[in-house]
Design an enzyme around this catalytic site. Structure first.
Site, PDB file in Angstrom:
ATOM      1  N   LYS A   1      95.434 -16.987 -27.759  1.00 60.26           N
ATOM      2  CA  LYS A   1      96.633 -17.759 -27.434  1.00 60.26           C
ATOM      3  C   LYS A   1      96.597 -19.168 -28.020  1.00 60.26           C
ATOM      4  O   LYS A   1      97.648 -19.730 -28.368  1.00 60.26           O
ATOM      5  CB  LYS A   1      96.840 -17.796 -25.923  1.00 60.26           C
TER       6      LYS A   1
ATOM      7  N   GLU B   1      98.648 -25.940 -19.768  1.00 62.81           N
ATOM      8  CA  GLU B   1     100.033 -26.217 -20.122  1.00 62.81           C
ATOM      9  C   GLU B   1     100.770 -26.819 -18.935  1.00 62.81           C
ATOM     10  O   GLU B   1     100.361 -26.650 -17.774  1.00 62.81           O
ATOM     11  CB  GLU B   1     100.760 -24.935 -20.535  1.00 62.81           C
TER      12      GLU B   1
ATOM     13  N   HIS C   1     102.661 -12.191 -12.047  1.00 69.03           N
ATOM     14  CA  HIS C   1     102.742 -12.318 -13.503  1.00 69.03           C
ATOM     15  C   HIS C   1     102.822 -10.967 -14.210  1.00 69.03           C
ATOM     16  O   HIS C   1     102.617 -10.887 -15.422  1.00 69.03           O
ATOM     17  CB  HIS C   1     101.563 -13.126 -14.059  1.00 69.03           C
TER      18      HIS C   1
ATOM     19  N   ARG D   1     101.533  -5.088 -30.339  1.00 73.07           N
ATOM     20  CA  ARG D   1     101.517  -3.664 -30.011  1.00 73.07           C
ATOM     21  C   ARG D   1     102.897  -3.260 -29.523  1.00 73.07           C
ATOM     22  O   ARG D   1     103.812  -4.090 -29.432  1.00 73.07           O
ATOM     23  CB  ARG D   1     100.511  -3.393 -28.900  1.00 73.07           C
TER      24      ARG D   1
END
Length: 508
Positions: A127, A209, A244, A300
């Site tokens: 990431k 973040e 999530h 994917r």
């Protein structure tokens, strides 16, 4: 038989090994058959009688029930491909689907990997590296810092304020993620996130973040070929999540302006081109107000790909196979209507989504125009604790969102599964709610509107009656030991004496 020429391998593809299980393995096998490709299933000891094993032309055992020693065993899967003579591997989603070392092992064995190249997968699977690619391509990212060192994070928090979110650099699915509401939580959250990331992904790197309070989760499906072309197939709204994890997805994203949609699609295409992406991928974004931010790329096929297929009238697995065979990606057809998908999971929504197991005693699948159910379930199937609890995906299409929503409510009412606790009633109540109808969507939807959900009394009563009927044999008895039923016990239903009466789904 249709065959395809792969330019990199200089040979025709004839046999596809599906390195996965469950509904996605069955779904891939169906598309491979459409292409005239022979198919190979792999299975663990727990899956010897699973649907994907019977659906394939041949099947090879690859290890015990534990995923680490079967579906995650790269050497065993490559050996199975060589043993069967498969010249291509489709990884599905989950398991090894985003492991660059798996794609590299296939390439080293001169087997076509149906997905992006290993170096692309490695770059986008990290990431932090993916954020750098996005920034270089001019794509906005969520404000944050790559360092998770405590003093640097405290300085950043002093600059932008709380809450913050700590994320794992590798992997996803909410693991290695912590929301930090105040300074007192920061040090323990960083340590806990790093430990969880290391345990889940073998990589304890984390980054920080700014936490967005009520964003929408919007993703773009794209396809890239080996000739430099990349196309987008619209957007999906995946905002309704618990822990999530997505549970309801739809396309198009309701209420998204044409200008915002165009900007996000353009950003996704910039990312794909910058990464030199080939095959199917999804760029994910968070949208809050008039701003959008890059989140990650899933290198994917996505679980929610059927909503895109229903709107665009395409088969994304077929497109993957064409691209892997060296074909150019075509311009997509114009999208039509709306589609919504629900993930039916083996879990108990009333008790903190506790995972469920059991034997499928009865299964009634909804049907009708615009209704699709992707699943590997059959009556008598065992749902074990070894793997992900996804039982099936119920997808409904309509000329507009309200028609698709109405069909989905009816389809969820029609769906019946006995023997395994599942979230179908919970999903039905969400889709039927005024909040969903009015598209009050954000990643906090569940917390805001459905945190205290309880199953209705009528639902419990219906389940008790259905269970009693099942025990009585009206829906077919399933001896627990697999033995034949005693003579004279095949028809013990109290409904047998009612002329012309038949339970929904009981015809055999």
């Amino acid at each position: 038989m249709l065959v395809f020429f792969d330019e990199s391998m200089e040979r025709r593809l004839t046999k596809l090994l599906v390195a996965n299980r469950g509904e996605i393995a069955v779904r891939i096998i169906r598309s491979a058959r459409l292409f005239g490709l022979k198919t190979v299933a792999v299975y663990s000891a727990a899956d010897a009688k699973s649907a994907h094993v019977g659906a394939a032309d041949e099947a090879i055992a690859i290890g015990p029930a534990e995923a680490a020693n079967s579906y995650l065993d790269i050497a065993a899967i490559i050996a199975a491909a060589k043993q069967s003579g498969a010249d291509a591997i489709h990884p599905g989603y989950g398991f090894l689907s985003e492991r660059p070392e798996f794609a590299q092992a296939a390439a080293d064995a001169q087997i076509v990997f149906v997905g992006p190249r290993p170096e692309v997968m490695a770059a986008l699977g990290d990431k932090v590296a993916a954020r750098r690619i996005a920034v270089a391509a001019g794509v906005p990212v969520v404000p944050g810092i790559e360092s998770a060192e405590i003093s640097a994070t405290r300085e950043y928090a002093a600059l932008v304020g709380y809450p913050l979110v700590v994320k794992a650099a590798a992997g996803g699915g909410g693991r290695g993620m912590r929301v930090v509401a105040e300074a007192a939580q920061l040090e323990s959250a960083l340590a806990a996130a790093a430990r969880e990331a290391a345990a889940a992904f073998g990589d304890g790197r984390i980054f920080v973040e700014k936490y967005l309070a009520h964003p929408r989760h919007i993703e773009i499906q794209f396809l890239g070929d080996n000739h430099g072309a990349v196309v987008a197939l619209g957007e999906r709204d995946c905002s309704i999540q618990r822990r999530h994890q997505k549970i309801i997805e739809e396309s198009p994203a309701p209420g998204l302006t044409g200008e915002m949609r165009a900007k996000i699609i353009d950003a996704a295409l910039k990312l794909a081109r910058a990464a030199h992406y080939t095959n199917a991928g999804t760029a994910e974004f968070l949208v809050e107000g008039d701003n959008f931010y890059f989140l990650e790329v899933n290198a994917r096929l996505q679980v929610e790909h059927p909503v895109t297929e229903m709107r665009f009238g395409c088969d994304l697995v077929c497109e993957q196979l064409r691209i892997a065979s060296g074909d150019k990606v075509p311009e997509p057809a114009a999208p039509r209507g709306a589609a919504i998908e629900c993930r039916i999971n083996a879990e108990d929504p009333e008790h903190d989504f506790r995972p469920a197991t059991g034997t499928v005693l009865h299964l009634s699948v909804p049907g009708g125009p615009g209704v699709r159910f992707d699943s590997h379930l059959t009556r008598g199937a065992e749902v074990t604790p070894w793997y992900d609890g996804l039982l099936g995906k119920l997808v409904c299409y309509g000329a507009n969102r309200e028609e698709a929503r109405g069909r989905l409510v009816n389809a969820l009412d029609e769906f019946a599964l006995l023997g395994v606790t599942n979230n179908a009633a919970y999903l039905r109540d969400i889709v039927a709610s005024g909040q969903f109808r009015d598209a009050k969507l954000s990643t906090r939807f569940i917390d805001s509107f459905f945190s205290g959900w309880e199953i209705s009394k009528s639902e419990i009563d219906a389940a008790i009656v259905a269970a009693a009927i099942t025990a009585g044999g009206a829906m077919g008895d399933i001896p627990s030991d697999g033995a034949a039923l005693p003579a004279g016990t095949e028809h013990r239903s109290p409904w047998d004496g009612l002329k012309n009466f038949e339970l929904w789904g009981s015809r055999r």
